[in-house]
Design an enzyme around this catalytic site. Structure first.
Site, short mmCIF file in Angstrom:
data_model
loop_
_atom_site.label_atom_id
_atom_site.label_comp_id
_atom_site.label_asym_id
_atom_site.label_seq_id
_atom_site.Cartn_x
_atom_site.Cartn_y
_atom_site.Cartn_z
CG HIS A 40 63.11 25.44 31.95
ND1 HIS A 40 61.54 26.17 31.44
CD2 HIS A 40 63.10 25.03 31.02
CE1 HIS A 40 60.84 25.83 30.34
NE2 HIS A 40 62.16 25.37 30.26
CG ASP A 42 58.47 20.20 28.78
OD1 ASP A 42 59.21 20.60 27.87
OD2 ASP A 42 58.16 21.37 29.35
#
Length: 699
Positions: free
Chosen positions: A341, A425
């Site tokens: 992230h 993702d």
């Protein structure tokens, strides 16, 4: 005169509208230019994988325009041999137990289809027990059943691209999206979206969530939406009204394939009741790096076989309810020390090592019939050493797996033989956004082999960028067709099909209220939590056996009130001290006078469990201040004991949901005999072994 004519036109228009409102869905379809060309049995479609345990046949109306929908009204179902099987007016087949074949027919008065059912009981052997039996559905053949191929051929390129787009609508104009907005409804229609991902902001109550999901499905024109969510269990739990099941590492500690199946099944039942048809779970990353900041307790453990066994059981439980399961994050995010992230992690291992460890659970899950795989924003230089220029730094960087043709197509598709759906993702994560523009990232992902682009940044720009890449020949339409075929096949197999006779939303809500958070699911939650509790160390400190007038101090910072509340249900004379490090003289006195101290620690990264961390320094200070037993509780990470190895007792509970705190308290007071086994190795601060994988004590 003009006024009178205008009035007559208005009245005529209103009359037409009122008549349309009473039309049946197929009449509305015909009225809007869509013509029914056939009625077929879903189980005859070549791509459909029929269930022979509970045979529920479904009829599909197929339209000239290429799409299809389920239908159930004005149908007649018949069985040609009722000695073998009967069928009710909803297409549900009941086997009599007699050998033979029957044909099940369905007709709407205009079109007709049939499917054969063979039932055979093997001759009883000399041994006792029920004789084996087999049921086979014999599909009809012919071009009329090529509805997936026909649909793909009939779609515009814009519609095909739309099937591959899966945005999120967490917020709109700064407000959480908890109900369908006209603007979002228009986007679903204009972009022909194939799916939407929901987040915690969207799913507040059972009734509200059911209505929102139903409204999303109503907004689609031709095909059902993949309504997806990350309902892993444990620390990644999106539903605010659902059952808070322990996460994967807790299941790995429990060592029970049956419990993993039950948890997957219960999660699937709750999602199904809400109308959510796809779960981005389970994580099957092998967490063999204690420093991993993003996977950790989301993994079943460090052993590939344990991860595979628990993961497959979870997947089978989930998919038994009709919810699509997703194994993530391919090829493996477990052996990383960077959160994707925030940055771009690397897994440096050779392919042979990856096959033995990281890839093993994925391969086993694929072979077991996994619906979907999610890719990792992680670089694997020994699989793909391609270098690209970072748009952020201008430096040369490795290509992440999400954007790698060598990883997704050559490795996953060709070497590992996976033919299900691949999703990226989230493409708004820094590992992607920092180094690749939003349009370039999506184009690379599709060229690499992704079928679904998840959470692209800028829906219009991304869609237009893909269309330009296709028109210029950078991406072939055949490549797009292959993805759309896989997506539609998944939708068929999971019943994600527009329904001519949709169930009223109030009925959906009534059923969801019975299922979501049900007592049966609470029981599964309790069983999983109690089986997971791992007693890592016990120097004659547990179970606690105190008089009611003796004092307990519960101390810690994050989630310490939850631990304190659970302890108080067993022992009223309990004081909770919330502190991140520095203790006052009064608190030190309370600790020194206590008859037992229970210290809860919460960590999620390397610095958190360092002995130099104020939280860990506090625990070691407490041990010096009292002669009474000090019991440590690793609220999230079992690794916490490495910072205070001299503690009298230590329990790992693997998560911060209520059931885990209750199970820990029950264990501390002897009402739950701990049976959990460490699913990971606990290192010392010097990276030696403190406690081995599989270690666990009982009373």
């Amino acid at each position: 005169m003009k006024t009178r004519k205008a009035t007559m036109l208005c009245l005529t228009f209103i009359l037409v509208l009122s008549q349309l409102s009473f039309l049946s869905p197929e009449q509305k379809a015909s009225a809007s230019g869509q013509t029914v060309k056939d009625l077929i049995i879903l189980q005859n479609v070549p791509e459909f994988e029929p269930n022979t345990e509970d045979i529920q046949l479904k009829a599909l109306k197929v339209f000239e325009e290429g799409h299809f929908m389920t239908t159930s009204s004005n149908l007649e179902w018949t069985s040609t041999n009722q000695n073998v099987a009967t069928v009710d007016d909803q297409g549900h087949v009941t086997l009599t137990g007699q050998n033979g074949r029957t044909f099940i027919y369905v007709t709407d008065g205009q079109f007709e289809d049939r499917i054969a059912i063979d039932y055979k009981v093997e001759p009883r052997s000399k041994g006792k027990g029920k004789p084996a039996s087999s049921v086979n559905l014999i599909k009809e053949k012919g071009e009329r059943y090529s509805i997936v191929e026909d649909s793909v051929d009939s779609l515009t390129i814009e519609e095909k691209v739309g099937q591959m787009l899966m945005p999120d609508f967490r917020t709109w104009d700064g407000e959480d999206v908890t109900e369908m907005l006209p603007e979002i409804e228009q986007l679903v229609e204009d972009y022909h979206l194939g799916g939407v991902i929901l987040f915690r902001e969207n799913v507040v109550t059972t009734g509200q969530t059911t209505r929102l999901v139903s409204d999303y499905q109503d907004a689609t024109e031709k095909f059902g939406l993949l309504m997806t969510i990350d309902q892993e269990g444990g620390i990644v739990t999106r539903l605010q009204s659902g059952t808070d099941f322990p996460g994967n590492m807790a299941l790995g500690a429990a060592r029970s394939e049956d419990i993993s199946y039950q948890v997957g099944q219960a999660i699937g039942e709750e999602l199904t009741a809400l109308g959510i048809n796809t779960n981005f779970a389970p994580v099957v990353d092998v967490n063999n790096n204690p420093d991993n900041p993003v996977i950790g307790v989301r993994s079943f453990g460090e052993d590939p076989e344990l991860v595979a066994n628990m993961g497959i059981s979870y997947i089978k439980g989930l998919q038994s309810t009709g919810v699509a399961a997703t194994a993530k994050h391919f090829p493996g995010h477990g052996d990383t020390a960077v959160d994707s992230h925030l940055g771009l992690p690397e897994v440096p291992h050779e392919k042979e090592r990856l096959k033995e460890v990281e890839l093993y659970p994925f391969q086993q899950a694929m072979d077991a019939g996994l619906d979907m795989v999610m890719t990792a924003h992680v670089t694997f230089p020994k699989i793909d050493d391609t270098k690209v220029i970072s748009k952020k730094t201008g430096e040369e960087i490795a290509l992440p797996a999400t954007l790698s043709h060598k990883v997704l197509t050559e490795l996953m598709r060709e070497e590992m033989g996976y033919d299900g759906v691949i999703t990226t993702d989230a493409l708004n994560m820094n590992a992607i956004t920092d180094h690749f523009g939003p349009v370039d990232a999506v184009i690379r992902a599709v060229k690499a082999g992704s079928d679904i682009v998840l959470m692209p940044v800028g829906l219009e720009e991304v869609r237009d960028g893909l269309l330009t890449a296709i028109s210029e020949g950078d991406i072939s339409e055949e490549r797009i067709n292959a993805s759309v075929e896989r997506i539609l096949t998944l939708k068929l197999n999971r019943g994600i099909i527009k329904d001519e006779n949709p169930e009223p939303v109030e009925d959906k809500i009534d059923r969801a209220l019975e299922v979501v958070g049900s007592e049966a699911h609470k029981q599964v939650e309790t069983e999983a939590a109690e089986a997971s509790i791992t007693l890592v160390k016990n120097e004659n400190a547990l179970p606690l056996d105190l008089d009611s007038n003796q004092d307990i101090v519960v101390i810690g910072n994050t989630y310490i009130s939850s631990l304190g509340d659970a302890i108080k249900t067993h022992h009223d004379n309990t004081t909770v001290i919330q502190s991140a490090g520095n203790l006052t003289d009064e608190q030190l006195e309370q600790i020194s006078n206590a008859d037992a101290v229970i210290a809860g620690t919460y960590t999620y990264n390397v610095s958190g469990r360092s002995p130099d961390n104020p939280q860990m320094q506090m625990i070691n200070t407490i041990m010096e201040e009292t002669d009474s037993p000090v019991i440590g509780v690793g609220i999230r990470n079992p690794y916490d004991i490495s910072a205070y190895p001299e503690i009298d007792a230590f329990i790992a509970q693997y998560g911060f949901r209520e059931a885990s705190f209750v199970a820990t308290a029950n264990t501390i007071f002897g009402e739950n005999n701990p049976t959990g086994k460490l699913p990971v190795t606990i290192p010392t601060v010097d990276d030696d072994i403190l406690y081995e994988f599989g270690h666990g004590l009982s009373y």
